[in-house]
Write a protein that holds these residues in place. Structure first.
Motif, PDB file in Angstrom:
ATOM      1  N   ARG A 123       0.836  -1.201   0.000  1.00 55.52           N
ATOM      2  CA  ARG A 123       0.000   0.000   0.000  1.00 55.52           C
ATOM      3  C   ARG A 123       0.875   1.258   0.000  1.00 55.52           C
ATOM      4  O   ARG A 123       1.863   1.348   0.705  1.00 55.52           O
ATOM      5  CB  ARG A 123      -0.958  -0.020   1.184  1.00 55.52           C
ATOM      6  CG  ARG A 123      -2.187   0.859   0.956  1.00 55.52           C
ATOM      7  CD  ARG A 123      -3.219   0.765   2.067  1.00 55.52           C
ATOM      8  NE  ARG A 123      -2.649   1.145   3.347  1.00 55.52           N
ATOM      9  CZ  ARG A 123      -2.346   0.279   4.322  1.00 55.52           C
ATOM     10  NH1 ARG A 123      -2.586  -1.008   4.185  1.00 55.52           N
ATOM     11  NH2 ARG A 123      -1.810   0.716   5.442  1.00 55.52           N
TER      12      ARG A 123
ATOM     13  N   SER B 245      -5.971   3.890  -7.584  1.00 57.99           N
ATOM     14  CA  SER B 245      -6.917   2.805  -7.862  1.00 57.99           C
ATOM     15  C   SER B 245      -7.388   2.148  -6.568  1.00 57.99           C
ATOM     16  O   SER B 245      -6.689   2.174  -5.544  1.00 57.99           O
ATOM     17  CB  SER B 245      -6.271   1.750  -8.764  1.00 57.99           C
ATOM     18  OG  SER B 245      -5.313   1.002  -8.038  1.00 57.99           O
ATOM     19  N   ASP B 246      -8.563   1.541  -6.626  1.00 54.70           N
ATOM     20  CA  ASP B 246      -9.076   0.786  -5.478  1.00 54.70           C
ATOM     21  C   ASP B 246      -8.105  -0.337  -5.107  1.00 54.70           C
ATOM     22  O   ASP B 246      -7.889  -0.607  -3.928  1.00 54.70           O
ATOM     23  CB  ASP B 246     -10.458   0.216  -5.781  1.00 54.70           C
ATOM     24  CG  ASP B 246     -11.531   1.287  -5.863  1.00 54.70           C
ATOM     25  OD1 ASP B 246     -11.308   2.402  -5.336  1.00 54.70           O
ATOM     26  OD2 ASP B 246     -12.592   1.019  -6.461  1.00 54.70           O
ATOM     27  N   ARG B 247      -7.540  -0.988  -6.106  1.00 52.27           N
ATOM     28  CA  ARG B 247      -6.590  -2.077  -5.854  1.00 52.27           C
ATOM     29  C   ARG B 247      -5.389  -1.578  -5.050  1.00 52.27           C
ATOM     30  O   ARG B 247      -4.966  -2.210  -4.082  1.00 52.27           O
ATOM     31  CB  ARG B 247      -6.125  -2.683  -7.173  1.00 52.27           C
ATOM     32  CG  ARG B 247      -5.084  -3.768  -7.015  1.00 52.27           C
ATOM     33  CD  ARG B 247      -4.715  -4.351  -8.389  1.00 52.27           C
ATOM     34  NE  ARG B 247      -3.650  -5.320  -8.275  1.00 52.27           N
ATOM     35  CZ  ARG B 247      -2.384  -5.088  -8.600  1.00 52.27           C
ATOM     36  NH1 ARG B 247      -2.009  -3.911  -9.081  1.00 52.27           N
ATOM     37  NH2 ARG B 247      -1.470  -6.016  -8.464  1.00 52.27           N
TER      38      ARG B 247
ATOM     39  N   ARG C 112      -5.196   1.025  -3.111  1.00 47.63           N
ATOM     40  CA  ARG C 112      -5.625   1.416  -1.768  1.00 47.63           C
ATOM     41  C   ARG C 112      -5.808   0.219  -0.848  1.00 47.63           C
ATOM     42  O   ARG C 112      -5.710   0.336   0.371  1.00 47.63           O
ATOM     43  CB  ARG C 112      -6.975   2.123  -1.822  1.00 47.63           C
ATOM     44  CG  ARG C 112      -6.964   3.519  -2.287  1.00 47.63           C
ATOM     45  CD  ARG C 112      -8.378   4.096  -2.139  1.00 47.63           C
ATOM     46  NE  ARG C 112      -8.566   5.281  -2.939  1.00 47.63           N
ATOM     47  CZ  ARG C 112      -8.160   6.489  -2.567  1.00 47.63           C
ATOM     48  NH1 ARG C 112      -7.560   6.659  -1.426  1.00 47.63           N
ATOM     49  NH2 ARG C 112      -8.336   7.518  -3.352  1.00 47.63           N
ATOM     50  N   ALA C 113      -6.086  -0.957  -1.427  1.00 44.69           N
ATOM     51  CA  ALA C 113      -6.526  -2.112  -0.646  1.00 44.69           C
ATOM     52  C   ALA C 113      -5.412  -3.094  -0.264  1.00 44.69           C
ATOM     53  O   ALA C 113      -5.690  -4.069   0.453  1.00 44.69           O
ATOM     54  CB  ALA C 113      -7.606  -2.857  -1.414  1.00 44.69           C
TER      55      ALA C 113
END
Length: 177
Positions: free
Chosen positions: A147, A165-167, A169-170
């Motif tokens: 992250r 991107s969401d990816r 962030r996750a």
């Protein structure tokens, strides 16, 4: 080409040595023979480009797990970026340390990133384009990441994050993985 080893073993800033005349200049940006003579990966299996519309965009921190760990030569061909890496090699004396450089179309520098380092960047301009030369073909099942704000690494970004991107962030915290 001028090779400057940075704070992490095997990480190099590569600057061209322009030969100028009244037309402009010409400079090598990669030479397999020169790279391999320095003990670096010199042959690249693929090239990719990343285009980013907005200043402040963060991509990363990406890496590929062994046996598909990638060595990259990264250059900013339009605009400017803050390029960051994290040493994820457990046997390295700089394990979990970070380094960052500014790459831009204006300075024409590249960053040689050996396998085992996570890589990412933040755009410092709108319409930034980054060219990647990668030594191995991409294997999606080996793709992983750290992250961008993981407290284990304390990366600092020069600008507020405008797009991520969401990816990215996750990704889970590194500690405990």
């Amino acid at each position: 080409m001028i090779f400057e080893e940075l704070a992490l073993p095997g990480l190099f800033r590569v600057a061209p040595e322009p030969h100028a005349d009244e037309r402009g200049f010409f400079a090598r940006t990669h030479c397999e023979e020169t790279f391999t003579a320095r003990g670096l990966v010199g042959r690249f299996a693929q090239s990719s480009v990343s285009f980013n519309h907005r200043r402040g965009t963060v991509r990363g921190m990406h890496f590929s797990r062994a046996p598909h760990a990638e060595t990259k030569l990264v250059r900013c061909t339009a605009g400017a970026i803050h390029d960051a890496v994290i040493d994820l090699r457990p046997d390295s004396p700089t394990y979990r340390r970070t380094a960052a450089v500014r790459l831009s179309a204006a300075n024409r520098h590249a960053l040689y990133i050996p396998a085992g380092l996570a890589h990412g960047f933040q755009t410092l301009s709108d319409d930034a384009e980054i060219l990647y030369m990668i030594d191995l073909p991409f294997v999606a099942s080996a793709a992983d990441g750290v992250r961008w704000d993981d407290p284990a690494f304390a990366l600092t970004w020069p600008e507020p994050v405008s797009v991520i991107s969401d990816r990215d962030r996750a990704f889970p915290d590194w500690v405990g993985r």
